[in-house]
Design a protein around this motif. Structure first.
Motif, PDB file in Angstrom:
ATOM      1  N   MET A   1       0.835  -1.193   0.000  1.00 39.01           N
ATOM      2  CA  MET A   1       0.000   0.000   0.000  1.00 39.01           C
ATOM      3  C   MET A   1       0.871   1.244   0.000  1.00 39.01           C
ATOM      4  N   SER A   2       0.358   2.286  -0.648  1.00 35.08           N
ATOM      5  CA  SER A   2       1.086   3.551  -0.669  1.00 35.08           C
ATOM      6  C   SER A   2       0.407   4.552   0.253  1.00 35.08           C
ATOM      7  N   GLU A   3       0.950   5.734   0.305  1.00 35.98           N
ATOM      8  CA  GLU A   3       0.505   6.767   1.219  1.00 35.98           C
ATOM      9  C   GLU A   3      -0.960   7.125   1.010  1.00 35.98           C
ATOM     10  N   VAL A   4      -1.703   7.233   2.099  1.00 34.15           N
ATOM     11  CA  VAL A   4      -3.115   7.602   2.047  1.00 34.15           C
ATOM     12  C   VAL A   4      -3.231   9.120   2.140  1.00 34.15           C
ATOM     13  N   LEU A   5      -4.069   9.707   1.273  1.00 31.26           N
ATOM     14  CA  LEU A   5      -4.298  11.152   1.299  1.00 31.26           C
ATOM     15  C   LEU A   5      -5.498  11.423   2.204  1.00 31.26           C
ATOM     16  N   SER A   6      -5.238  11.497   3.483  1.00 31.05           N
ATOM     17  CA  SER A   6      -6.307  11.527   4.476  1.00 31.05           C
ATOM     18  C   SER A   6      -6.840  12.926   4.764  1.00 31.05           C
ATOM     19  N   HIS A   7      -6.165  13.960   4.284  1.00 29.88           N
ATOM     20  CA  HIS A   7      -6.606  15.339   4.530  1.00 29.88           C
ATOM     21  C   HIS A   7      -7.176  15.937   3.244  1.00 29.88           C
ATOM     22  N   VAL A   8      -8.269  16.688   3.387  1.00 32.79           N
ATOM     23  CA  VAL A   8      -8.938  17.305   2.237  1.00 32.79           C
ATOM     24  C   VAL A   8      -9.150  18.785   2.522  1.00 32.79           C
ATOM     25  N   VAL A   9      -8.789  19.620   1.556  1.00 31.81           N
ATOM     26  CA  VAL A   9      -9.002  21.063   1.643  1.00 31.81           C
ATOM     27  C   VAL A   9      -9.754  21.497   0.391  1.00 31.81           C
ATOM     28  N   THR A  10     -10.768  22.352   0.540  1.00 32.56           N
ATOM     29  CA  THR A  10     -11.510  22.848  -0.612  1.00 32.56           C
ATOM     30  C   THR A  10     -11.450  24.366  -0.673  1.00 32.56           C
ATOM     31  N   ARG A  11     -11.503  24.883  -1.884  1.00 34.78           N
ATOM     32  CA  ARG A  11     -11.547  26.330  -2.129  1.00 34.78           C
ATOM     33  C   ARG A  11     -12.599  26.592  -3.198  1.00 34.78           C
ATOM     34  N   ASP A  12     -13.478  27.558  -2.955  1.00 33.71           N
ATOM     35  CA  ASP A  12     -14.504  27.910  -3.936  1.00 33.71           C
ATOM     36  C   ASP A  12     -13.991  28.994  -4.875  1.00 33.71           C
ATOM     37  N   ALA A  13     -14.513  28.972  -6.106  1.00 32.87           N
ATOM     38  CA  ALA A  13     -14.065  29.925  -7.117  1.00 32.87           C
ATOM     39  C   ALA A  13     -15.223  30.275  -8.038  1.00 32.87           C
ATOM     40  N   PRO A  14     -15.131  31.418  -8.743  1.00 34.17           N
ATOM     41  CA  PRO A  14     -16.181  31.783  -9.699  1.00 34.17           C
ATOM     42  C   PRO A  14     -16.257  30.776 -10.848  1.00 34.17           C
ATOM     43  N   TRP A  15     -17.391  30.765 -11.508  1.00 34.33           N
ATOM     44  CA  TRP A  15     -17.625  29.828 -12.596  1.00 34.33           C
ATOM     45  C   TRP A  15     -16.648  30.028 -13.759  1.00 34.33           C
ATOM     46  N   ALA A  16     -16.245  28.931 -14.324  1.00 30.37           N
ATOM     47  CA  ALA A  16     -15.488  28.912 -15.575  1.00 30.37           C
ATOM     48  C   ALA A  16     -15.955  27.695 -16.347  1.00 30.37           C
ATOM     49  N   GLU A  17     -15.917  27.752 -17.653  1.00 33.49           N
ATOM     50  CA  GLU A  17     -16.337  26.623 -18.470  1.00 33.49           C
ATOM     51  C   GLU A  17     -15.295  25.505 -18.376  1.00 33.49           C
ATOM     52  N   PRO A  18     -15.713  24.308 -17.980  1.00 37.30           N
ATOM     53  CA  PRO A  18     -14.722  23.239 -17.787  1.00 37.30           C
ATOM     54  C   PRO A  18     -13.949  22.888 -19.041  1.00 37.30           C
ATOM     55  N   VAL A  19     -14.595  22.940 -20.208  1.00 32.01           N
ATOM     56  CA  VAL A  19     -13.860  22.596 -21.428  1.00 32.01           C
ATOM     57  C   VAL A  19     -12.776  23.631 -21.717  1.00 32.01           C
ATOM     58  N   GLU A  20     -12.997  24.886 -21.332  1.00 29.48           N
ATOM     59  CA  GLU A  20     -11.983  25.916 -21.530  1.00 29.48           C
ATOM     60  C   GLU A  20     -10.823  25.735 -20.552  1.00 29.48           C
ATOM     61  N   VAL A  21     -11.135  25.323 -19.336  1.00 23.33           N
ATOM     62  CA  VAL A  21     -10.069  25.031 -18.366  1.00 23.33           C
ATOM     63  C   VAL A  21      -9.245  23.843 -18.861  1.00 23.33           C
ATOM     64  N   ALA A  22      -9.934  22.810 -19.358  1.00 28.24           N
ATOM     65  CA  ALA A  22      -9.234  21.649 -19.899  1.00 28.24           C
ATOM     66  C   ALA A  22      -8.355  22.042 -21.080  1.00 28.24           C
ATOM     67  N   ALA A  23      -8.882  22.899 -21.941  1.00 24.84           N
ATOM     68  CA  ALA A  23      -8.095  23.339 -23.106  1.00 24.84           C
ATOM     69  C   ALA A  23      -6.848  24.092 -22.674  1.00 24.84           C
ATOM     70  N   GLY A  24      -6.956  24.857 -21.597  1.00 23.33           N
ATOM     71  CA  GLY A  24      -5.786  25.584 -21.108  1.00 23.33           C
ATOM     72  C   GLY A  24      -4.700  24.661 -20.582  1.00 23.33           C
ATOM     73  N   LEU A  25      -5.106  23.513 -20.054  1.00 15.36           N
ATOM     74  CA  LEU A  25      -4.130  22.548 -19.547  1.00 15.36           C
ATOM     75  C   LEU A  25      -3.554  21.669 -20.653  1.00 15.36           C
ATOM     76  N   GLY A  26      -4.288  21.508 -21.764  1.00 18.21           N
ATOM     77  CA  GLY A  26      -3.812  20.669 -22.857  1.00 18.21           C
ATOM     78  C   GLY A  26      -4.071  19.199 -22.591  1.00 18.21           C
TER      79      GLY A  26
END
Length: 435
Positions: free
Chosen positions: A1-26
Motif C-alpha cells: 500500500m502507498s501513502e493515504v491522502l487523508s486530509h482534504v481542503v476545498t476552495r470555492d471559485a467563480p464559474w469557468a467553463e470546464p472545457v476551456e479550463v481543460a483546453a488551457g491545460l492541454g
C-alpha cells in the motif's frame, strides 16, 4: 500500500467553463477531463492533471476491482475498466492490447457544478499542509482557461474492420440463436479503426466533440501512450456514500435525430411507443434489478422511471432508472464487481450473451467498459463507455478504434440494426474525419 491522502481542503471559485479550463491545460500525459453537457443527467464536470499514483495492469478474475479496496485509492481516483475483464468469466482469456484496469489518483482536482454555476478546487494530501498546496494548485488552473477554437478534422482514415455484410450476418445469427432458446437479447457491435494525422492527437477529437455534440458523460483521459475519448450519454452506476443510494440508468432503444422539428418529434414518439424497443429496454431493466439486488438491502430495488425519452445531438434514446439502497459495508469495488460489465451492452441472460458476443466480435477493449470517478467517502459515478474511441500511440502517430452496437432481439431486422449503429457512431465519425 502507498501513502493515504487523508486530509482534504476545498476552495470555492467563480464559474469557468470546464472545457476551456481543460483546453488551457492541454491533453498531455495524465490529463483528465470529465465534462458534462450540464443537462439534467450531467450536473458535474471534473478537470485534473498530474496524478501522483498510477496503476495499470491485469486483474484477478475472482475480484477484478480489488485494487479499489486499497485505502490509497479511496478518493480522488479515476479508473477505466475494460469490457473484456468483466466478460472473462463467460469468454475465457482472449488476447487483448488494452489493460483490464487503469487507475490514477489526483491530489488536485477542479469540480464544476453546472446547476449552481460554481467551481470548487479540491486538494488532498497526507497532511493538511500538502492538501492546502494541492487545492491552490487546482485553483491556479483556472487562470489558464483558453477559448476553444475547434481543430480541423484530425483523422486520416476511418475504416470498418469487417467486410460489408458481416454485421447483418452476425445479427441474423443472433436472431436464430434467440429463436432456438439460447438467449433473449445480445448487444452486437461493429468496429471501425484508423489513424490520426501526424500533427493531431486525441485531445483534438475531444475538443471537436464538445462543439455542439456535448453529452452528459464526455471524457478525455490520457495515461502514457494510451488515451480515451468518450461522448457517452449513459450512466452505469451512481452511488451516494452518505445516503447509500445506488442509481443505474440503462439505455435501450434508439432513433436518429432529424433536422425537421416535426419529423424529429415523430421519431421520438415512434421510439416511445415501439413495442420492440420497450421490450428490449425492460429486459435490461430486469437484468439491472437482479445485479443490484446482490449488493442491496432486501426489497430496496425500485424502478423509478420506465421508458423515458432522452434527446441527444444525433439520437433519441429510451432510458429507464433503477435505484436501490446499498447493503451495509458495500463500497465501490463491491458495486462494480456485482454489476460489471453493464447489462445494457451485454444482453440477457448476461453470461450467455457475453459468450455470443465473443463468437462474433474480437475483444472490445475499453468500449462498453466503464470510466469511473471515486470521491470522498466512496462516492462513485461510472459511465458506460459507448460513443467512445480508444487511442494508442505507435511512434509519432495515434491509432484509434471505436465501435457501435445494437441490442438484438427476436424480431430484429439486420438492416435496421445496422442503420442504428450508423446513427450512434455519427457524432464520433464527424469528430474524427468531418462531415
Amino acid at each position: 500500500m502507498s501513502e493515504v491522502l487523508s486530509h482534504v481542503v476545498t476552495r470555492d471559485a467563480p464559474w469557468a467553463e470546464p472545457v476551456e479550463v481543460a483546453a488551457g491545460l492541454g491533453g498531455g500525459d495524465g490529463m483528465l477531463a470529465l465534462v458534462s453537457d450540464g443537462g439534467p443527467g450531467g450536473r458535474w464536470s471534473h478537470v485534473a492533471t498530474a496524478p501522483d499514483r498510477v496503476q495499470v495492469g491485469p486483474v484477478d478474475d475472482a475480484a477484478p476491482f480489488q485494487a479499489l479496496r486499497d485505502p490509497a485509492f479511496d478518493a480522488g481516483v479515476v479508473g477505466l475498466a475494460a469490457y473484456d475483464a468483466g466478460a472473462r468469466p463467460a469468454t475465457g482469456r482472449r488476447e487483448t492490447t488494452w489493460p483490464d484496469l487503469m487507475l490514477a489518483r489526483y491530489p488536485a482536482m477542479l469540480t464544476f457544478d453546472h446547476h449552481r454555476r460554481t467551481v470548487r478546487a479540491v486538494g488532498r494530501g497526507a497532511t493538511a499542509e500538502l492538501a492546502d498546496v494541492a487545492a491552490e494548485v487546482a485553483l491556479g488552473w483556472l487562470a489558464n482557461a483558453a477559448v476553444v477554437a475547434p481543430p480541423s478534422a484530425p483523422a486520416e482514415t476511418f475504416e470498418a474492420e469487417a467486410p460489408p455484410g458481416a454485421y447483418r450476418a452476425a445479427v441474423s445469427d443472433v436472431v436464430e440463436r434467440i429463436a432456438a432458446g439460447e438467449l433473449f437479447q445480445a448487444n452486437i457491435a461493429q468496429a471501425w479503426a484508423g489513424a490520426l494525422k501526424p500533427t493531431a492527437d486525441p485531445f483534438d477529437v475531444f475538443l471537436r466533440l464538445q462543439q455542439d455534440r456535448a453529452s452528459p458523460f464526455g471524457a478525455y483521459w490520457r495515461i502514457g501512450n494510451r488515451a480515451l475519448v468518450s461522448n457517452s450519454p449513459e450512466l452505469f452506476l451512481a452511488f451516494d456514500a452518505a445516503s447509500r443510494r445506488i442509481e443505474a440508468r440503462p439505455i435501450k432503444g434508439t432513433r436518429p435525430r432529424a433536422a425537421d422539428p416535426v419529423e424529429d418529434a415523430a421519431l421520438a414518439d415512434e421510439l416511445k411507443s415501439s413495442a420492440k424497443d420497450r421490450a428490449e429496454n425492460l429486459m435490461i431493466v430486469d437484468l439491472m434489478r437482479n445485479d443490484l439486488a446482490r449488493v442491496s438491502q432486501p426489497g430496496s430495488v425500485r424502478v423509478e422511471t420506465l421508458f423515458e425519452i432522452e434527446n441527444h445531438p444525433t439520437v433519441h434514446h429510451l432510458v429507464s432508472t433503477v435505484t436501490a439502497q446499498a447493503d451495509r459495508g458495500i463500497g465501490p469495488a463491491d458495486l462494480l464487481e456485482a454489476t460489471f460489465p453493464p447489462g445494457s451492452i451485454t444482453g440477457a441472460p448476461k453470461h450467455q450473451a457475453m459468450k455470443v458476443i465473443a463468437a462474433h466480435e474480437p475483444p472490445r477493449g475499453p468500449w462498453c467498459g466503464s470510466l469511473f470517478l471515486i470521491g470522498d467517502g466512496g462516492t462513485l459515478t461510472a459511465s458506460v463507455l459507448i460513443r467512445t474511441a480508444s487511442f494508442e500511440r505507435a511512434g509519432d502517430v495515434w491509432r484509434f478504434r471505436t465501435l457501435a452496437g445494437a441490442g438484438i432481439v427476436a424480431d430484429s431486422d439486420p438492416s435496421a440494426e445496422e442503420a442504428e449503429t450508423d446513427a450512434k457512431i455519427s457524432a464520433l465519425r464527424q469528430a474524427l474525419i468531418g462531415p
